[in-house]
Design an enzyme around this catalytic site. Structure first.
Site, short mmCIF file in Angstrom:
data_model
loop_
_atom_site.label_atom_id
_atom_site.label_comp_id
_atom_site.label_asym_id
_atom_site.label_seq_id
_atom_site.Cartn_x
_atom_site.Cartn_y
_atom_site.Cartn_z
N LYS A 74 0.84 -1.19 0.00
CA LYS A 74 0.00 0.00 0.00
C LYS A 74 0.88 1.24 0.00
O LYS A 74 1.95 1.24 0.63
CB LYS A 74 -0.87 -0.06 1.26
CG LYS A 74 -1.97 0.97 1.37
CD LYS A 74 -2.79 0.68 2.64
CE LYS A 74 -3.92 1.64 2.85
NZ LYS A 74 -4.74 1.29 4.03
N SER A 149 -9.61 1.17 3.08
CA SER A 149 -8.78 1.98 2.22
C SER A 149 -7.73 1.19 1.43
O SER A 149 -7.23 1.68 0.43
CB SER A 149 -8.05 3.05 3.05
OG SER A 149 -7.20 2.42 3.99
N SER A 173 -9.65 -1.33 7.21
CA SER A 173 -9.08 -1.04 5.90
C SER A 173 -8.35 -2.18 5.22
O SER A 173 -7.97 -2.06 4.05
CB SER A 173 -8.13 0.16 5.99
OG SER A 173 -8.86 1.35 5.95
#
Lengths: 477, 97
Positions: A74, A149, A173
């Site tokens: 990420k 996310s 997330s």
């Protein structure tokens, strides 16, 4: 999957260079459509790393299980040779200045970083629609969001652009996008993995962990990144007490699973509910004991989260002053004084959701409101944690839905703040109380959308939880 | 319903160091009202005598030597590259006032 790739490498069925090239061409072929990656690592560096692994294999040297295995991370984790944008315009020009501990550990074990994945800005969101750059699409249905996310990481793993990807989980997330994309998403106990080099969102809630195709893969990656790190004073050594657990056989027949009734009430989509109930029946039919339990405080987990998280966000994001982390005003000579840099960089650099949470956090911490909001939320946080502790005296694990809904359409919830926030309603509890939880794909809806089962375990039960997850994965089939 | 007036939002934006247009200010005020109304349900929880949980960890007081770890040191050039402006080895900023 990781073990299969490892076997292929050591049996010389495939070379590490071929493996890396394979993923790079997958990315080239598919990512135009999916938009999972914000940036890719330098191709030459990737192939050089792979060549070194091949040389080792050629010489008959033993290789680590992750050696030569490509992965994605990420874009809120620092990795030398890549930018780290955290999905934000304010960090658009920010080059990583060191390796996050998780990246360093994976690199030391020979894993190869392919690139950095898309995310909601500063990990604030449930759909990647808050990314300052673009929205990632759900590989299961391109009209839908991948969740967030860590949506880019989930989509990358689902569409086979990476065998595994790192994500971060502050309120759900990792687990919610895993559920939306039909992959496995593990959120470890708070502190089990070092946060050093992670762009902090809410420091008392943030954890890093992998999104993978199987629970076994989650275990492999988790093992390799977990542990105490002098650079993160909240990190813990789990492996010390895991050995005992490693050696005990997990038997589903000896296990009691609690089903908290608050997680199956109004607000849960009927299709999700039906499939969850069927999954739970399947687990029961294998000899597990299923027990209805109550987590009375669970309705307060989300409002509690929306005070504690923004409070920590407002403190953590104060560092983005427009001076130290790459400037977005460089080409604007109109900056008159220091104050101007702060206000202009932050006004232009942060997107709407980040600004909302910054101001909300400022509000709940400001004098006159502190006791009514922040202190109250901290007290409720203790009650929520005690609620979990109590229920784990009765049961070994909890079974719940990961998300209250099926993956929603792109644009469907952008104008409805609270509806978007409710995406995390079943996942935030684990962050508030620090306990580990994992989302496994358990079924598909009639229109072929994945549904996730969440298994929650007691604090620091990570390795047992992963064992339970592997066993349940076999049952689900 | 909570009502956030312009004085209050201006004060918060000043504290948070964020410059917004008047249109954006109006929008964020309405959004914050919604969120504050939502989180206010915590008030119904009886928390008398409950000790606040101030963090996520069970660990207390972690110490380490304050030594430079050369392996984890980041390069001066990289740091300078991410600066607003530099002069020699210093970060350069416009006047404070």
């Amino acid at each position: 999957m990781i073990n299969e790739l490892h076997q292929k490498l050591i049996n010389k069925e495939i070379t590490a260079v071929e493996l890396a090239n394979g993923y790079l061409s997958k990315i080239q072929e598919k990512d135009k459509e999916i938009n999972a990656f914000i940036s890719l690592a330098d191709k030459e560096t990737i192939l050089k790393q792979a060549e070194q692994v091949d040389e080792k294999i050629e010489k008959g040297k033993e290789i680590n299980i992750l050696e030569g295995i490509p992965f994605a991370a990420k874009d809120n984790m620092l990795a030398l040779g890549t930018k780290t944008t955290a999905g934000s315009k304010i960090l658009e020009n920010y080059e990583s200045i060191f390796d996050a501990t998780v990246i360093q550990k994976l690199r030391n074990q020979g894993a190869i970083l392919l690139g950095k994945t898309n995310m909601d800005e500063f990990a604030m969101g449930s759909s990647t629609e808050n990314s300052a750059f673009f929205t990632t699409k759900n590989p299961c249905d391109l009209e839908r969001v991948p969740g967030g996310s860590s949506g880019g990481s989930a989509a990358a793993v689902k569409s086979e652009m990476a065998p595994f990807a790192l994500g971060s989980d502050t309120g759900g997330s990792i687990r919610q996008p895993a559920s939306f994309c039909g992959v496995v998403g593990f959120k470890p106990s708070y502190g089990a993995v070092s946060r050093y080099g992670l762009v902090a969102m809410a420091s008392s809630l943030d954890v890093i962990s992998p999104l993978t195709r199987t629970a076994e893969d989650a275990e492999i990656v988790f093992k390799s990144i977990a542990g105490k790190d002098p650079m993160d004073s909240t990190s813990l050594d789990l492996p010390l007490f895991s050995e005992e657990i490693q050696n005990t056989q997990f038997r589903i027949q000896n296990t009691v699973f609690g089903v908290p009734k608050e997680y199956f009430g109004p607000g849960l989509d009927e299709t999700v509910k039906k499939h969850l109930e069927e999954t739970i029946k399947k687990i029961e039919s294998q000899g597990a004991q299923i027990k209805e339990v109550s987590l009375k405080m669970s309705p307060y987990a989300l409002p509690c989260y929306y005070i504690i998280m923004p409070a920590e966000v407002s403190a953590n994001l104060a560092r983005f002053d427009g001076i130290r982390y790459g400037s977005i005003l460089k080409s604007q000579p109109s900056v008159a004084n220091l104050r101007d840099i702060y206000f202009k960089s932050r006004g232009k650099g942060f997107g709407a959701e980040v600004r909302r949470r910054l101001v909300l956090g400022t509000y709940v911490l400001s004098s006159g409101y502190y006791d009514a909001y922040y202190k109250k939320a901290q007290q409720v946080r203790r009650l929520i944690t005690e609620d979990f502790n109590k229920v784990f005296q009765e049961v070994d694990f909890l079974l719940t839905p990961t998300s209250p809904t099926l993956p929603f359409k792109i644009g469907e919830k952008v104008d409805n703040l609270l509806a978007m926030y409710l995406s995390d309603i079943f996942t935030v509890g684990a962050n508030i109380s620090g306990v580990p939880a994992i989302s496994l794909p358990c079924a598909k809806s009639e229109n072929n959308l994945p549904i996730g089962l969440q298994i929650i375990g007691p604090y620091l039960s990570d390795y047992s939880l992963l064992k339970a997850a592997k066993s349940i994965e076999d049952i689900i089939g | 319903m909570y009502n956030m007036d312009s004085e209050e939002i201006n004060h918060l934006l000043e504290l948070a160091r964020i410059e917004l247009s008047s249109q954006e200010k109006e929008k964020i005020s309405r959004d914050l009202e919604k969120i504050l109304d939502y989180v206010r349900q915590l008030q119904e929880v009886d928390t008398s005598g409950v000790e606040p949980m101030t963090g996520g960890t069970i660990i207390e007081n972690v110490y380490r030597e304050d030594e430079v770890n050369e392996q984890r040191q980041c390069s001066k050039d990289k740091l300078k590259n991410s600066a607003f402006d530099t002069k020699g080895d210093y970060f350069k900023i416009p006047p404070v006032f």
